[in-house]
Design a protein around this motif. Structure first.
Motif, PDB file in Angstrom:
ATOM      1  N   SER A  20       0.506  -1.537   0.280  1.00 14.95           N
ATOM      2  CA  SER A  20       0.107  -0.163   0.442  1.00 14.95           C
ATOM      3  C   SER A  20       0.957   1.056  -0.092  1.00 14.95           C
ATOM      4  O   SER A  20       2.096   1.178   0.439  1.00 14.95           O
ATOM      5  CB  SER A  20      -0.581   0.461   1.023  1.00 14.95           C
ATOM      6  N   LEU A  21       0.451   2.011  -0.992  1.00 14.72           N
ATOM      7  CA  LEU A  21       1.419   3.116  -1.141  1.00 14.72           C
ATOM      8  C   LEU A  21       0.931   4.152   0.471  1.00 14.72           C
ATOM      9  O   LEU A  21       0.038   4.852   0.664  1.00 14.72           O
ATOM     10  CB  LEU A  21       1.225   3.791  -1.905  1.00 14.72           C
ATOM     11  N   TRP A  22       2.132   4.421   1.170  1.00 13.11           N
ATOM     12  CA  TRP A  22       2.736   5.578   2.141  1.00 13.11           C
ATOM     13  C   TRP A  22       1.638   6.830   1.824  1.00 13.11           C
ATOM     14  O   TRP A  22       3.052   6.612   0.936  1.00 13.11           O
ATOM     15  CB  TRP A  22       3.333   4.978   2.770  1.00 13.11           C
ATOM     16  N   PRO A  23       1.010   7.659   2.192  1.00 10.70           N
ATOM     17  CA  PRO A  23       1.493   8.901   2.038  1.00 10.70           C
ATOM     18  C   PRO A  23       2.247   9.211   1.778  1.00 10.70           C
ATOM     19  O   PRO A  23       2.712  10.029   3.425  1.00 10.70           O
ATOM     20  CB  PRO A  23      -0.453   9.529   2.529  1.00 10.70           C
ATOM     21  N   ALA A  24       2.664  10.639   1.319  1.00  8.48           N
ATOM     22  CA  ALA A  24       4.253  11.437   1.418  1.00  8.48           C
ATOM     23  C   ALA A  24       3.892  12.785   2.370  1.00  8.48           C
ATOM     24  O   ALA A  24       4.879  13.134   2.787  1.00  8.48           O
ATOM     25  CB  ALA A  24       4.396  12.525   0.107  1.00  8.48           C
ATOM     26  N   GLU A  25       2.432  12.633   2.743  1.00  2.00           N
ATOM     27  CA  GLU A  25       2.447  13.373   3.801  1.00  2.00           C
ATOM     28  C   GLU A  25       1.942  13.085   5.178  1.00  2.00           C
ATOM     29  O   GLU A  25       2.631  14.490   6.055  1.00  2.00           O
ATOM     30  CB  GLU A  25       0.846  15.052   3.192  1.00  2.00           C
ATOM     31  N   ASP A  94      -5.405  -5.691   2.881  1.00  4.11           N
ATOM     32  CA  ASP A  94      -5.270  -4.573   2.072  1.00  4.11           C
ATOM     33  C   ASP A  94      -3.916  -4.137   1.291  1.00  4.11           C
ATOM     34  O   ASP A  94      -2.872  -4.970   1.683  1.00  4.11           O
ATOM     35  CB  ASP A  94      -5.556  -3.250   3.332  1.00  4.11           C
ATOM     36  N   GLY A  95      -4.127  -2.962   0.711  1.00  5.90           N
ATOM     37  CA  GLY A  95      -2.850  -3.098  -0.627  1.00  5.90           C
ATOM     38  C   GLY A  95      -3.642  -3.796  -1.846  1.00  5.90           C
ATOM     39  O   GLY A  95      -4.155  -5.186  -1.389  1.00  5.90           O
ATOM     40  N   GLU A  96      -2.341  -3.836  -2.684  1.00  5.09           N
ATOM     41  CA  GLU A  96      -1.942  -4.335  -4.139  1.00  5.09           C
ATOM     42  C   GLU A  96      -1.472  -6.321  -3.710  1.00  5.09           C
ATOM     43  O   GLU A  96      -0.172  -5.783  -3.093  1.00  5.09           O
ATOM     44  CB  GLU A  96      -1.513  -4.014  -5.006  1.00  5.09           C
ATOM     45  N   PRO A 117       7.415   5.177  -8.553  1.00  8.50           N
ATOM     46  CA  PRO A 117       8.245   5.174  -8.788  1.00  8.50           C
ATOM     47  C   PRO A 117       9.255   5.117  -7.558  1.00  8.50           C
ATOM     48  O   PRO A 117       8.657   4.782  -6.927  1.00  8.50           O
ATOM     49  CB  PRO A 117       8.023   6.805  -9.027  1.00  8.50           C
ATOM     50  N   ARG A 118      11.082   5.088  -8.349  1.00  9.68           N
ATOM     51  CA  ARG A 118      11.907   5.041  -6.962  1.00  9.68           C
ATOM     52  C   ARG A 118      11.105   6.147  -5.990  1.00  9.68           C
ATOM     53  O   ARG A 118      11.129   7.061  -6.240  1.00  9.68           O
ATOM     54  CB  ARG A 118      13.166   4.907  -7.971  1.00  9.68           C
ATOM     55  N   GLY A 119      11.902   5.455  -5.007  1.00  2.00           N
ATOM     56  CA  GLY A 119      12.274   6.517  -3.508  1.00  2.00           C
ATOM     57  C   GLY A 119      10.669   6.138  -2.731  1.00  2.00           C
ATOM     58  O   GLY A 119      10.562   7.130  -1.708  1.00  2.00           O
ATOM     59  N   SER A 120       9.431   5.964  -3.753  1.00  2.00           N
ATOM     60  CA  SER A 120       8.029   5.773  -2.416  1.00  2.00           C
ATOM     61  C   SER A 120       8.381   4.569  -1.637  1.00  2.00           C
ATOM     62  O   SER A 120       8.844   3.655  -1.715  1.00  2.00           O
ATOM     63  CB  SER A 120       7.469   5.110  -3.975  1.00  2.00           C
ATOM     64  N   LEU A 121       7.657   5.292  -0.709  1.00  2.00           N
ATOM     65  CA  LEU A 121       7.288   4.068   0.269  1.00  2.00           C
ATOM     66  C   LEU A 121       6.125   3.607   0.440  1.00  2.00           C
ATOM     67  O   LEU A 121       4.823   4.695   0.027  1.00  2.00           O
ATOM     68  CB  LEU A 121       7.594   5.245   1.540  1.00  2.00           C
ATOM     69  N   ALA A 139       8.490   0.279   3.625  1.00  4.00           N
ATOM     70  CA  ALA A 139      10.127   0.257   2.867  1.00  4.00           C
ATOM     71  C   ALA A 139      10.251   1.007   1.564  1.00  4.00           C
ATOM     72  O   ALA A 139       9.016   1.323   1.413  1.00  4.00           O
ATOM     73  CB  ALA A 139       9.209  -1.579   2.099  1.00  4.00           C
ATOM     74  N   LYS A 140      10.933   1.271   1.163  1.00  2.00           N
ATOM     75  CA  LYS A 140      11.205   2.086  -0.117  1.00  2.00           C
ATOM     76  C   LYS A 140      11.418   1.394  -1.325  1.00  2.00           C
ATOM     77  O   LYS A 140      12.366   0.240  -1.295  1.00  2.00           O
ATOM     78  CB  LYS A 140      12.120   2.843   0.656  1.00  2.00           C
ATOM     79  N   VAL A 141      10.532   1.848  -2.127  1.00  2.00           N
ATOM     80  CA  VAL A 141      11.329   1.260  -3.269  1.00  2.00           C
ATOM     81  C   VAL A 141      12.856   2.120  -3.637  1.00  2.00           C
ATOM     82  O   VAL A 141      12.715   3.059  -4.016  1.00  2.00           O
ATOM     83  CB  VAL A 141      10.350   1.681  -4.595  1.00  2.00           C
TER      84      VAL A 141
END
Length: 190
Positions: A20-25, A94-96, A117-121, A139-141
Motif C-alpha cells: 500500500s502506497l504510504w502517503p507522502a505527507e 489491504d493493498g495490492e 516510482p523509485r523512492g516511494s514508501l 519499505a522504500k522502492v
C-alpha cells in the motif's frame, strides 16, 4: 539486487506480499506504531515466535539431556504455528497483491501489476508460507522496471525502512533455512 551496502543476502523464493502506497505527507511510523498497525493474528504470531525462540535457546544449553525435549517442543511449536498461519490467511488483506520473488534481511523483490516510482514508501506485508512467517514493515522502492519475462508486470526492488529487529532476525533465519533446502535439492538432483 540490492545495494552492496545491504547487510544481508537474499534468497530467491516465492511468497505473497501486499503493498500500500504510504502517503507522502505522513511521517513513517516508528516501531511501536508499526506494531500497533498489525492485526491481532500477526501480533499473536510474533509473540509465539519470540517465546519459542527464547525457550529453545535455554533448552539447547542442556546438551544431550535436552535434545529430546527440544525436538518435542519444536513439533508442538510447529503445530501452533500452522494453526496461527491458517488464521492469518483468513484475515482480510489491504493493498495490492504482489508475487514475492526474493527476500532477505535487507529487502525484497516483488512482481507487481502496478509500477511505483523509485523512492516511494509503502506499507509492506509479507507472507512466507513455508517458514510460517508474516511480517509487516515499511519499505522504500529502490528500483522499478518492466518485467522482461512477463509483459504487463513490473519488478519492484524494496529495502526495509521501518522493521523490528525481531522480524529482521526471522527473515534472515527463514532465508538461511530456505537456502539450505535449495542447496540440498540441487545436490540430490545432480
Amino acid at each position: 539486487m540490492f545495494p552492496e551496502s545491504s547487510a544481508y543476502f537474499s534468497v530467491p523464493h516465492p511468497f505473497d506480499a501486499y503493498i500500500s502506497l504510504w502517503p507522502a505527507e505522513l511521517p513513517l511510523p516508528d516501531e511501536a506504531q508499526l506494531q500497533a498497525m498489525k492485526s491481532k493474528g500477526m501480533q499473536l504470531m510474533g509473540e509465539v515466535k519470540a517465546l519459542e525462540g527464547d525457550c529453545l535457546i535455554h533448552l539447547r544449553q542442556m546438551g544431550d539431556d535436552g535434545r529430546a525435549i527440544v525436538e518435542y517442543l519444536k513439533l508442538q511449536s510447529r503445530k501452533i504455528d500452522l494453526v496461527l498461519q491458517h488464521l492469518l490467511e483468513q484475515e482480510a488483506r489491504d493493498g495490492e497483491h504482489c508475487i514475492g520473488l526474493q527476500f532477505g534481511g535487507s529487502g525484497v523483490r516483488l512482481q507487481s501489476q502496478i509500477t511505483l516510482p523509485r523512492g516511494s514508501l509503502v506499507k509492506l506485508l509479507l507472507f512466507v508460507r513455508e517458514e510460517i512467517l508474516s511480517v509487516l514493515c515499511m519499505a522504500k522502492v529502490t528500483d522499478s522496471r518492466e518485467d522482461p519475462d512477463s509483459p504487463g508486470s513490473y519488478l519492484l526492488d524494496m529495502e526495509y525502512s521501518v522493521i523490528t529487529e525481531a522480524e529482521v532476525e526471522q527473515l534472515v533465519k527463514a532465508s538461511l533455512v530456505i537456502q539450505q533446502k535449495q542447496l540440498k535439492l540441487r545436490k540430490v538432483s545432480r
